[in-house]
Structures are given as C-alpha cells and as structure tokens.
Write an enzyme that holds these catalytic residues in place. Structure first.
Site, mmCIF file in Angstrom:
data_model
loop_
_atom_site.group_PDB
_atom_site.id
_atom_site.type_symbol
_atom_site.label_atom_id
_atom_site.label_comp_id
_atom_site.label_asym_id
_atom_site.label_seq_id
_atom_site.Cartn_x
_atom_site.Cartn_y
_atom_site.Cartn_z
ATOM 1 N N SER A 15 48.852 32.321 31.746
ATOM 2 C CA SER A 15 47.954 31.284 31.224
ATOM 3 C C SER A 15 48.721 30.175 30.493
ATOM 4 C CB SER A 15 46.955 31.907 30.253
ATOM 5 O OG SER A 15 46.287 32.987 30.846
ATOM 6 N N THR A 42 48.565 37.783 33.335
ATOM 7 C CA THR A 42 47.689 38.913 32.991
ATOM 8 C C THR A 42 46.228 38.568 33.229
ATOM 9 O OG1 THR A 42 49.276 39.587 31.315
ATOM 10 C CG2 THR A 42 47.055 40.503 31.135
ATOM 11 N N CYS A 43 45.802 37.421 32.751
ATOM 12 C CA CYS A 43 44.379 37.081 32.799
ATOM 13 C C CYS A 43 43.853 37.112 34.228
ATOM 14 C CB CYS A 43 44.169 35.700 32.182
ATOM 15 S SG CYS A 43 42.467 35.173 32.261
ATOM 16 N N CYS A 48 41.397 39.430 32.275
ATOM 17 C CA CYS A 48 40.044 38.876 32.168
ATOM 18 C C CYS A 48 39.280 38.824 33.489
ATOM 19 C CB CYS A 48 40.095 37.443 31.634
ATOM 20 S SG CYS A 48 41.522 36.986 30.659
ATOM 21 N N LYS A 51 38.646 42.186 35.429
ATOM 22 C CA LYS A 51 37.792 42.979 34.539
ATOM 23 C C LYS A 51 36.348 42.498 34.593
ATOM 24 C CE LYS A 51 37.212 41.557 30.464
ATOM 25 N NZ LYS A 51 37.667 41.008 29.174
ATOM 26 N N TYR A 180 38.806 45.900 22.260
ATOM 27 C CA TYR A 180 37.849 45.354 23.222
ATOM 28 C C TYR A 180 38.114 45.851 24.640
ATOM 29 C CZ TYR A 180 40.964 41.579 24.932
ATOM 30 O OH TYR A 180 41.981 40.870 25.509
ATOM 31 N N GLU A 184 35.289 47.877 26.827
ATOM 32 C CA GLU A 184 34.892 47.253 28.097
ATOM 33 C C GLU A 184 35.062 48.230 29.258
ATOM 34 O OE1 GLU A 184 35.838 42.552 27.060
ATOM 35 O OE2 GLU A 184 37.376 43.722 28.063
ATOM 36 N N ASP A 305 50.599 35.242 24.203
ATOM 37 C CA ASP A 305 50.615 36.585 23.624
ATOM 38 C C ASP A 305 51.983 36.993 23.074
ATOM 39 O OD1 ASP A 305 48.010 36.718 24.456
ATOM 40 O OD2 ASP A 305 48.260 38.516 25.708
ATOM 41 N N ALA A 343 34.197 36.704 23.167
ATOM 42 C CA ALA A 343 33.244 37.661 23.734
ATOM 43 C C ALA A 343 33.928 39.003 23.950
ATOM 44 C CB ALA A 343 32.723 37.146 25.069
ATOM 45 N N HIS A 438 11.650 28.729 24.107
ATOM 46 C CA HIS A 438 10.763 29.876 24.206
ATOM 47 C C HIS A 438 10.362 30.140 25.655
ATOM 48 C CE1 HIS A 438 7.849 32.753 22.737
ATOM 49 N NE2 HIS A 438 6.946 32.213 23.533
ATOM 50 N N GLU A 443 16.133 32.320 20.701
ATOM 51 C CA GLU A 443 15.283 31.600 19.743
ATOM 52 C C GLU A 443 15.279 32.295 18.378
ATOM 53 O OE1 GLU A 443 10.924 31.540 20.509
ATOM 54 O OE2 GLU A 443 11.371 32.898 22.149
HETATM 55 C C1 LIG Z 1 42.569 44.183 30.601
HETATM 56 C C2 LIG Z 1 42.636 42.854 29.880
HETATM 57 C C3 LIG Z 1 41.507 42.104 29.718
HETATM 58 C C4 LIG Z 1 41.549 40.879 29.076
HETATM 59 N N1 LIG Z 1 40.398 40.175 28.932
HETATM 60 C C5 LIG Z 1 40.404 38.971 28.316
HETATM 61 C C6 LIG Z 1 39.227 38.201 28.205
HETATM 62 O O1 LIG Z 1 38.150 38.619 28.637
HETATM 63 N N2 LIG Z 1 39.297 36.987 27.609
HETATM 64 C C7 LIG Z 1 40.487 36.491 27.124
HETATM 65 O O2 LIG Z 1 40.507 35.373 26.615
HETATM 66 N N3 LIG Z 1 41.628 37.216 27.207
HETATM 67 C C8 LIG Z 1 41.609 38.440 27.791
HETATM 68 N N4 LIG Z 1 42.786 39.158 27.908
HETATM 69 C C9 LIG Z 1 44.006 38.626 27.281
HETATM 70 C C10 LIG Z 1 44.680 37.575 28.166
HETATM 71 O O3 LIG Z 1 44.915 38.123 29.431
HETATM 72 C C11 LIG Z 1 45.966 37.112 27.520
HETATM 73 O O4 LIG Z 1 45.719 36.681 26.211
HETATM 74 C C12 LIG Z 1 46.620 35.970 28.295
HETATM 75 O O5 LIG Z 1 46.860 36.334 29.629
HETATM 76 C C13 LIG Z 1 47.918 35.544 27.623
HETATM 77 O O6 LIG Z 1 48.567 34.560 28.382
HETATM 78 P P1 LIG Z 1 50.149 34.408 28.303
HETATM 79 O O7 LIG Z 1 50.474 33.144 29.043
HETATM 80 O O8 LIG Z 1 50.613 34.544 26.917
HETATM 81 O O9 LIG Z 1 50.736 35.665 29.076
HETATM 82 P P2 LIG Z 1 50.391 36.304 30.469
HETATM 83 O O10 LIG Z 1 49.163 35.775 31.065
HETATM 84 O O11 LIG Z 1 50.511 37.766 30.261
HETATM 85 O O12 LIG Z 1 51.578 35.806 31.401
HETATM 86 C C14 LIG Z 1 52.903 36.223 31.209
HETATM 87 C C15 LIG Z 1 53.597 36.227 32.564
HETATM 88 O O13 LIG Z 1 54.991 36.329 32.368
HETATM 89 C C16 LIG Z 1 55.547 37.134 33.388
HETATM 90 N N5 LIG Z 1 56.848 37.617 32.885
HETATM 91 C C17 LIG Z 1 57.059 38.485 31.873
HETATM 92 N N6 LIG Z 1 58.393 38.592 31.654
HETATM 93 C C18 LIG Z 1 59.007 37.773 32.552
HETATM 94 C C19 LIG Z 1 60.377 37.436 32.791
HETATM 95 N N7 LIG Z 1 61.371 37.938 32.044
HETATM 96 N N8 LIG Z 1 60.663 36.584 33.804
HETATM 97 C C20 LIG Z 1 59.652 36.059 34.559
HETATM 98 N N9 LIG Z 1 58.354 36.323 34.345
HETATM 99 C C21 LIG Z 1 58.030 37.168 33.348
HETATM 100 C C22 LIG Z 1 54.490 38.213 33.589
HETATM 101 O O14 LIG Z 1 54.614 38.809 34.871
HETATM 102 C C23 LIG Z 1 53.203 37.414 33.429
HETATM 103 O O15 LIG Z 1 52.729 36.939 34.674
HETATM 104 C C24 LIG Z 1 42.780 40.390 28.568
HETATM 105 C C25 LIG Z 1 43.934 41.148 28.716
HETATM 106 C C26 LIG Z 1 43.881 42.353 29.373
HETATM 107 C C27 LIG Z 1 45.135 43.164 29.533
#
Ligand SMILES: Cc1cc2nc3c(=O)[nH]c(=O)nc-3n(C[C@H](O)[C@H](O)[C@H](O)COP(=O)(O)OP(=O)(O)OC[C@H]3O[C@@H](n4cnc5c(N)ncnc54)[C@H](O)[C@@H]3O)c2cc1C
Length: 457
Positions: A15, A42-43, A48, A51, A180, A184, A305, A343, A438, A443
């Site tokens: 993200s 991850t998302c 997200c 899920k 959460y 979930e 994260d 949420a 309503h 409401e």
């Molecule tokens: C099961 C689950 C449900 C979730 N549900 C929600 C939700 O409903 N709403 C919400 O807002 N958030 C949710 N989240 C949290 C959300 O996914 C994270 O907050 C978000 O993805 C963080 O984004 P990021 O860019 O920090 O890292 P990430 O999206 O985790 O991206 C990091 C990327 O870096 C890559 N990477 C790692 N190390 C290396 C490396 N050395 N070299 C190259 N690539 C690498 C990984 O493969 C990954 O693709 C959820 C998380 C999980 C696990």
C-alpha cells in the site's frame, strides 16, 4: 547528471510503497521499486481485500435463515470452499495486474526481487545480485504475522499468510488472538459453517476499543455459536491422526482441524540490512521515523506498517503520498494520525472513530454518554436475536462529540461518514439539528436526546 541509478528506490510494493513510487514518478523523479512476493502487498494479496470477500461469503448463511421471516423459502444450500477460493484468487490476480500496470504507466521501473540495504544509498537485489545506487531509499516492507516460536507444536499452526489458501474449509477451527484479525476470522469460519473457538490471553477481545463494543461483540459472537475463551492461552499444540489438539494453560484440550494464530504482527525488518545502513530501530523492530517519515539516516525514509504507527492501509497510503509530495512535489505535508475512523469486519461489524469512553473520561474528566442498544428493524421479522449498539460520547462543557462507536450492520460504512463530521469538530447540537433518515438504524445517532450516563472522573 547524478551518479545515482534512481532518485528514489522503494523497497516493498504494498500500500505505502506503491503510492509513494507512483506519486514520486508523477512528480518527475526516476523511481525503481522492488517487491519480493506480489504487487499490492498485504492488503491486496493477503489482508483487507481477500478477507472482506470471505466476510461477504460467510454472511450468506444467516441471510438464508433470515429470509424465512420475510416469506421466503430458501432451498437446501451448500457451500463450496474451492469455488470461493478460485473466485477470490482471480480477483486478487486482477488487482495485482492493475497495481503493476499503474506503476509501469507512471514510469516506475519494477524489480521482482527481494531487496536489502547495503548502505545509506545502496540496495542489493537478491535475485540477480545487482546493486542499485539511489539518492533516496524508501522502506515500505510492511509487517508479518507473529508466531510463538517457543510454543511446543507451534509449527502446526497457520497464520493469515496461509489461511487464504487452505485446500478445504476446516470443520473445526480455533483462532488464537483477540485483535481485529482474530475476531474477523472467527466470524468468517463460523459463518461458513465451521465449529469455531476463539482463545485469547487477555480479559476481553479487541483491546483498545470501547469497552461496551468489546463486551457486546463477545456476546454476539457467542450467540452465533462461537466459543469465546478469554484469559487462557495455548501451552502446546499436539498433532494427532484426527487433527490437532490445543492444550491450554487452564487445562483444556481443544480439538481442531486447523489452528490459526492471529496474535499480532511485527515489522518486517529482520535481515533487511538496516544495521549496515545505520538505521535506528525501536525495540519492537519498527523503524523510527519523524513526522516526515525520515529515519535518522537522512537519505532513508520509511512508511506504513514497518514504522508501527497506525497499521492500516489508508494510513500507509497517506504516509507514502505525503512523503512523495513533500520530497518530489514541492508540497510539504504529513499524514495526520488523529481521529482515524476504522472498521472491524467482525459479525456484527464494528465502526469506530474518536476516543473510547475510558480515554474520553481520562482526557476530559467528564463525559456524557448517549447509548442505544436495540434490535434493528430487520430482526423484528427475521426473528434473529441480534442487537445493534450505538454510542456517542460528548464533552459536556464544549458539547463536542469525542467519539462514536457502532456495532451492527454496515457500521464500517457509517463510520466513514461520521469521521468527516468528527474531524470538522461536530457538536452534539449539530447531531441533534440533523434531520433523521427514517427508517434507518443510523437515525438513532441523531435522536438520542438525553445522556444515558453522565460520567465525572
Ligand atoms: C489479515 C489482514 C487483514 C487486514 N485487514 C485490514 C483492513 O480491513 N483494513 C485496513 O486498513 N488494513 C487491514 N490490514 C492491514 C493492512 O494490510 C496493512 O496496514 C497495510 O498493508 C500496510 O501497508 P504497507 O505498505 O506498510 O505494507 P504491505 O502492504 O505489507 O507491503 C509490504 C510489501 O513489501 C514486500 N517486502 C517485504 N520485504 C521485502 C524486501 N526485503 N524486498 C522486497 N519486497 C519486500 C512484501 O512482500 C509486501 O508486498 C490487514 C492486514 C491483515 C494481515
């Protein structure tokens, strides 16, 4: 001409990283990005999005039951796990393609490889051994599920990384954790028909959320047949011919086909070369950054994260966007981490924004609580024993709404809009002056006239 290969090199295509890379490139920077698994992070790939698709799938069982009260006779239903997973995988692949294409269209160069730091300006790409020199490096590697490495038999459990790819729907599932993700997935498995237990070491699920929400969610989960065990934890996991047995500290032996651990996540900083580059970490492993997402090494930034600020997708995106605008777009700003609406896709759903009751009382010394706990209209005919909770917390002196907490259908959708009102500093009088819609459940938010409690510290 600089002797750098890129102005910006981003490690991690999730993200935060994708947003930062695209925006920086749009501002004219030469940008490269490395992703070791799948673009979207991850998302999109294992958070997200899949899920929420599974939450949708799991809700149908109750919809079929509820339909009878409205005159429908629904024929025999069955659920096909493989079909759900195939459909979900197709959608995730489509989204991943969009992420890749959007990066390419913005002029970002993509590297499908793990990348590690070598120094303040050098990134080592592990797939082909290439070394890239960049003026700035953005670390956006996210977080990874915690597992209890000391737990005997811990190798038999799964985490959210594996849960989206199980071959079959387990008949008996135990989810360990109370955050959460744990609640979930307990809801998902129960809705899909698995015998589901949630075990959590703390006193009550969803630590950090408003206490009424926590307690009512606990009750509603139990009504759905989920066994919720708080104040206990696994002491070992035993593999048997019949599946798994989770032995708990309090002496229970819980039988399951799958045990999923959702006991928190830790920043993905291990083995990333941060020590070599001199980047300072917190004891949690999180990268320490300032408001501008800059680390103690001036050429290295981090978002999302991995910095363990507020671990949500929209926050990572905002941080990435702010970084790119500030450094490459001549527009200085930073992500605001206050008043974030959020949420929980538990069943029933939760939507929450602002302070909890305990936080409000501690901070302001006085809080008026407007609370409604009622049976939503739909369940008058469906007959389902499920209640909705709405809570508005008000500072008596200023009349300002400090927090709104909702448990019930579409709470996540509601709280997105409430977030705007609260950010604008809405007062209880503003809520009261707003005409009700309503008949809706929402409401209640504008028709609660008298406080149910006037709390004074
Ligand atoms: C099961 C689950 C449900 C979730 N549900 C929600 C939700 O409903 N709403 C919400 O807002 N958030 C949710 N989240 C949290 C959300 O996914 C994270 O907050 C978000 O993805 C963080 O984004 P990021 O860019 O920090 O890292 P990430 O999206 O985790 O991206 C990091 C990327 O870096 C890559 N990477 C790692 N190390 C290396 C490396 N050395 N070299 C190259 N690539 C690498 C990984 O493969 C990954 O693709 C959820 C998380 C999980 C696990």
């Amino acid at each position: 001409m600089s002797d750098f290969d890129f102005d910006l090199f981003v490690i991690g295509g999730g993200s935060g990283g994708v947003r930062a890379a695209r925006i920086a490139a749009t501002h004219g920077a030469r940008v490269g990005i490395a992703e070791e698994y799948r673009y979207g992070g991850t998302c999109v790939i294992r958070g997200c999005v899949p899920k929420k698709l599974m939450v949708y799938a799991s809700r149908f069982s109750e919809e079929f039951e509820d339909a009878a009260g409205f005159g429908w006779q629904v024929g025999e239903s069955s659920f096909d796990w493989e079909r759900l997973i195939d459909a979900k995988d197709r959608e995730i692949a489509r989204l991943e393609g969009i992420y890749r294409r959007n990066l390419e269209r913005s002029g970002v160069e993509l590297f499908d490889t793990r990348a590690v730091l070598e120094d303040a300006h050098t990134v080592h790409l592990l797939t082909d051994g290439r070394r890239i020199r960049a003026e700035r490096i953005l670390i956006a590697v996210g977080a990874t599920p915690n597992v209890d490495a000391t737990l005997p038999g811990g190798e038999h459990v799964i985490t959210s990384n594996e849960v989206f790819h199980l071959a079959d729907l387990p008949k008996r599932v135990i989810v360990a954790g109370g955050g959460y993700i744990a609640v979930e997935f307990a809801g998902i498995f129960a809705g899909l028909g698995a015998e589901t237990t949630l075990i959590y070491r703390g006193e009550e699920v969803l630590r950090g959320f408003d206490d009424d929400l926590r307690q009512v969610l606990h009750e509603e989960m139990e009504k759905k047949g989920i066994r919720v065990l708080c104040g206990d934890v696994f002491s070992s996991i035993e593999k048997t011919e019949d599946g798994l047995i989770g032995h708990t500290r309090k002496g229970e032996a819980l039988h399951a086909d799958k045990i999923m651990f959702a006991i928190g996540r830790r920043p993905n900083t291990a083995g990333l070369g941060l020590e070599a580059a001199g980047v300072e970490l917190a004891s949690s492993g999180a990268i320490i950054v300032d408001e501008a997402s800059q680390t103690n090494v001036p050429s290295i930034y981090a978002v999302g994260d991995v910095t363990d600020r507020v671990n949500l997708t929209p926050v990572a995106i905002r941080e990435g966007h702010a970084f790119a605008d500030s450094v490459y777009g001549g527009k200085q700003w930073s992500a605001d981490h206050s008043m974030i609406p959020t949420a929980v896709f538990s069943q029933p759903e939760i939507g929450t924004v602002g302070l909890t009751q305990a936080e409000a009382l501690e901070k302001y010394g006085a809080v008026d609580v407007y609370k409604a706990h009622f049976r939503p209209m739909k369940h008058t005919l469906s007959g389902r024993d499920e209640k909705m909770l709405m809570k508005v917390l008000v500072e008596p002196e200023s009349d300002k709404v400090l927090g709104v907490h909702i448990l019930g259908h579409d709470a996540g959708e509601l709280v997105q809009v409430l977030g705007i009102a609260l950010r604008m500093g809405a007062t209880k009088a503003d809520f009261d002056a707003t005409m009700a819609v309503h008949p809706t459940a929402a409401e209640e938010l504008v028709t609660m006239r008298e406080p149910t409690e006037r709390l004074r510290a």
